[in-house]
Design a protein around this motif. Structure first.
Motif, PDB file in Angstrom:
ATOM      1  N   UNK A  13       0.837  -1.187   0.031  1.00 26.39           N
ATOM      2  CA  UNK A  13       0.138   0.014   0.033  1.00 26.39           C
ATOM      3  C   UNK A  13       0.883   1.337  -0.064  1.00 26.39           C
ATOM      4  N   UNK A  14       0.298   2.326   0.025  1.00 29.29           N
ATOM      5  CA  UNK A  14       1.062   3.759  -0.003  1.00 29.29           C
ATOM      6  C   UNK A  14       1.942   3.878   0.930  1.00 29.29           C
ATOM      7  N   UNK A  15       1.434   3.719   2.185  1.00 32.08           N
ATOM      8  CA  UNK A  15       2.248   3.852   3.423  1.00 32.08           C
ATOM      9  C   UNK A  15       1.516   5.030   4.393  1.00 32.08           C
ATOM     10  N   UNK A  16       2.112   5.312   5.523  1.00 30.89           N
ATOM     11  CA  UNK A  16       1.601   5.981   6.591  1.00 30.89           C
ATOM     12  C   UNK A  16       2.588   6.599   7.451  1.00 30.89           C
ATOM     13  N   UNK A  76      -4.786   4.109  10.971  1.00 30.42           N
ATOM     14  CA  UNK A  76      -5.826   3.064  10.342  1.00 30.42           C
ATOM     15  C   UNK A  76      -5.152   2.444   9.210  1.00 30.42           C
ATOM     16  N   UNK A  77      -4.634   2.843   8.439  1.00 28.90           N
ATOM     17  CA  UNK A  77      -3.981   2.386   7.185  1.00 28.90           C
ATOM     18  C   UNK A  77      -3.175   1.309   7.505  1.00 28.90           C
ATOM     19  N   UNK A  78      -2.444   1.214   8.550  1.00 26.70           N
ATOM     20  CA  UNK A  78      -1.385   0.224   9.096  1.00 26.70           C
ATOM     21  C   UNK A  78      -2.051  -0.690   9.769  1.00 26.70           C
ATOM     22  N   UNK A 103       7.465   5.208   3.712  1.00 25.95           N
ATOM     23  CA  UNK A 103       7.361   4.761   5.220  1.00 25.95           C
ATOM     24  C   UNK A 103       7.910   3.348   5.477  1.00 25.95           C
ATOM     25  N   UNK A 104       7.340   2.933   6.580  1.00 23.72           N
ATOM     26  CA  UNK A 104       7.520   1.637   7.288  1.00 23.72           C
ATOM     27  C   UNK A 104       6.302   0.931   7.408  1.00 23.72           C
ATOM     28  N   UNK A 271      -8.110   0.311   2.077  1.00 23.33           N
ATOM     29  CA  UNK A 271      -8.277   0.367   3.504  1.00 23.33           C
ATOM     30  C   UNK A 271      -8.930   1.820   3.787  1.00 23.33           C
ATOM     31  N   UNK A 272      -9.296   1.924   4.977  1.00 21.93           N
ATOM     32  CA  UNK A 272      -9.703   3.116   5.342  1.00 21.93           C
ATOM     33  C   UNK A 272      -8.493   4.018   5.957  1.00 21.93           C
ATOM     34  N   UNK A 273      -8.373   5.262   5.459  1.00 25.92           N
ATOM     35  CA  UNK A 273      -7.166   5.896   5.747  1.00 25.92           C
ATOM     36  C   UNK A 273      -7.585   7.379   6.171  1.00 25.92           C
TER      37      UNK A 273
END
Length: 323
Positions: A13-16, A76-78, A103-104, A271-273
């Motif tokens: 996914x994109x990351x957060x 939330x994304x993670x 990100x991680x 996913x919700x983010x």
């Protein structure tokens, strides 16, 4: 079977940001907005603007927004991505790891974790149903950078999109039906997709074609004609023209057209983010009601719903069968 020992999945996914703090948000946004796939401005123009103006102003503001949606377990994304990976691993009984474009955990982290588990072939599943150079292609770029740091590079396959997959369309439709059972069917269903600059599409990005196809298939599945369903684009940034119609402008106009009971969903988000929980569920709700709207119902993303995991498993198994 042999593939169970040697094949693994990298969910991307994109990351957060790691934390909902200005420092962590600034670090994340810096990596994200440095990617030429995301912002293709000349570097000597963009970098001073990014570091001198945009990040110092936006990071504290965005951090506050993250704080408003942060969960006990983290972003939330993670949180949802981790649940997805755990459920998919249980369903497939093969190694499944997470890797974020920014990100991680990084794409390198995810790949190295799979290698340590004896994986020789990796099925990379970017959780972007609709292909875009700004997202899916950025994953491929990131994989290339990761491989440069690895001694052992596995064979890999990238699932490019699944915008028209029957299980994806059915899962979306079922999520809408479930919302309508709880809240009552609204007058209009609005599908809000993350936007990209119009120039990118003019230069060949097929993203808007995929978004339109998803919307059309969803309309068919739900048996809605064009007067009951529509699509828009959200999250534009900067002054140039982005894909239209814009979500916020549409929400302002709908009540004047007699649509005051609305259901909205975000099919491009797996996913919700921040963009769904804050921008759509809160900000867009306020825009709609300020314009005269009465009922605003947000349909959650598919997240770790069983139907979503079934879709992922189907995508992975199709690749395994192809060898």
């Amino acid at each position: 079977m042999e593939y169970q020992r040697k094949t693994g999945v990298l969910l991307v996914n994109l990351g957060t940001p790691d934390q909902a703090t200005p420092k962590a948000v600034k670090r994340f946004l810096s990596q994200f907005l440095h990617d030429k796939r995301v912002v293709d401005m000349t570097r000597w123009l963009w970098c001073p603007l990014l570091h001198g103006v945009i990040l110092p102003i936006r990071a504290p503001k965005v951090a506050k927004l993250y704080q408003s949606v942060w969960m006990d377990e983290g972003s939330p994304l993670m949180v949802y991505s981790t649940r997805q990976a755990d459920k998919l691993k249980q369903k497939l009984n093969i190694p499944v790891e997470l890797g974020m474009t920014y990100g991680n955990p990084s794409l390198l982290d995810g790949m190295q974790s799979l290698i340590k588990q004896g994986v020789e072939k990796v099925i990379v599943l970017p959780l972007y149903p609709q292909y875009s150079a700004t997202t899916t292609a950025a994953v491929v770029d990131g994989l290339g950078k990761a491989f440069k740091q690895m001694t052992v590079v596995p064979s890999f396959t990238v699932i490019g999109d699944y915008h028209d997959h029957p299980l994806y369309i059915k899962a979306l439709a079922d999520s809408v039906r479930s919302a309508w059972q709880q809240q009552g069917q609204s007058e209009y269903l609005l599908c809000s997709y993350h936007g990209i600059p119009k120039r990118y599409a003019d230069n060949g990005d097929i993203y808007p074609l995929h978004c339109q196809a998803t919307t059309d298939l969803l309309a068919k599945e739900l048996q809605l004609d064009s007067s009951k369903i529509g699509m828009t684009y959200q999250s534009r940034f900067g002054r140039e023209e982005w894909l239209q119609p814009y979500t916020d402008k549409t929400l302002q106009a709908l009540p004047n057209k007699g649509i005051k009971n609305l259901t909205i969903m975000a099919p491009a988000f797996s996913v919700d983010c921040l963009e769904t929980l804050e921008e759509i569920s809160e900000e867009c709700c306020q825009i709609f009601k300020d314009a005269g709207g009465e009922q605003f119902n947000y349909v959650a993303c598919l997240n770790d719903d069983d139907a979503h995991i079934d879709l992922m498993a189907s995508l992975v198994n199709a690749q395994i069968l192809r060898g």
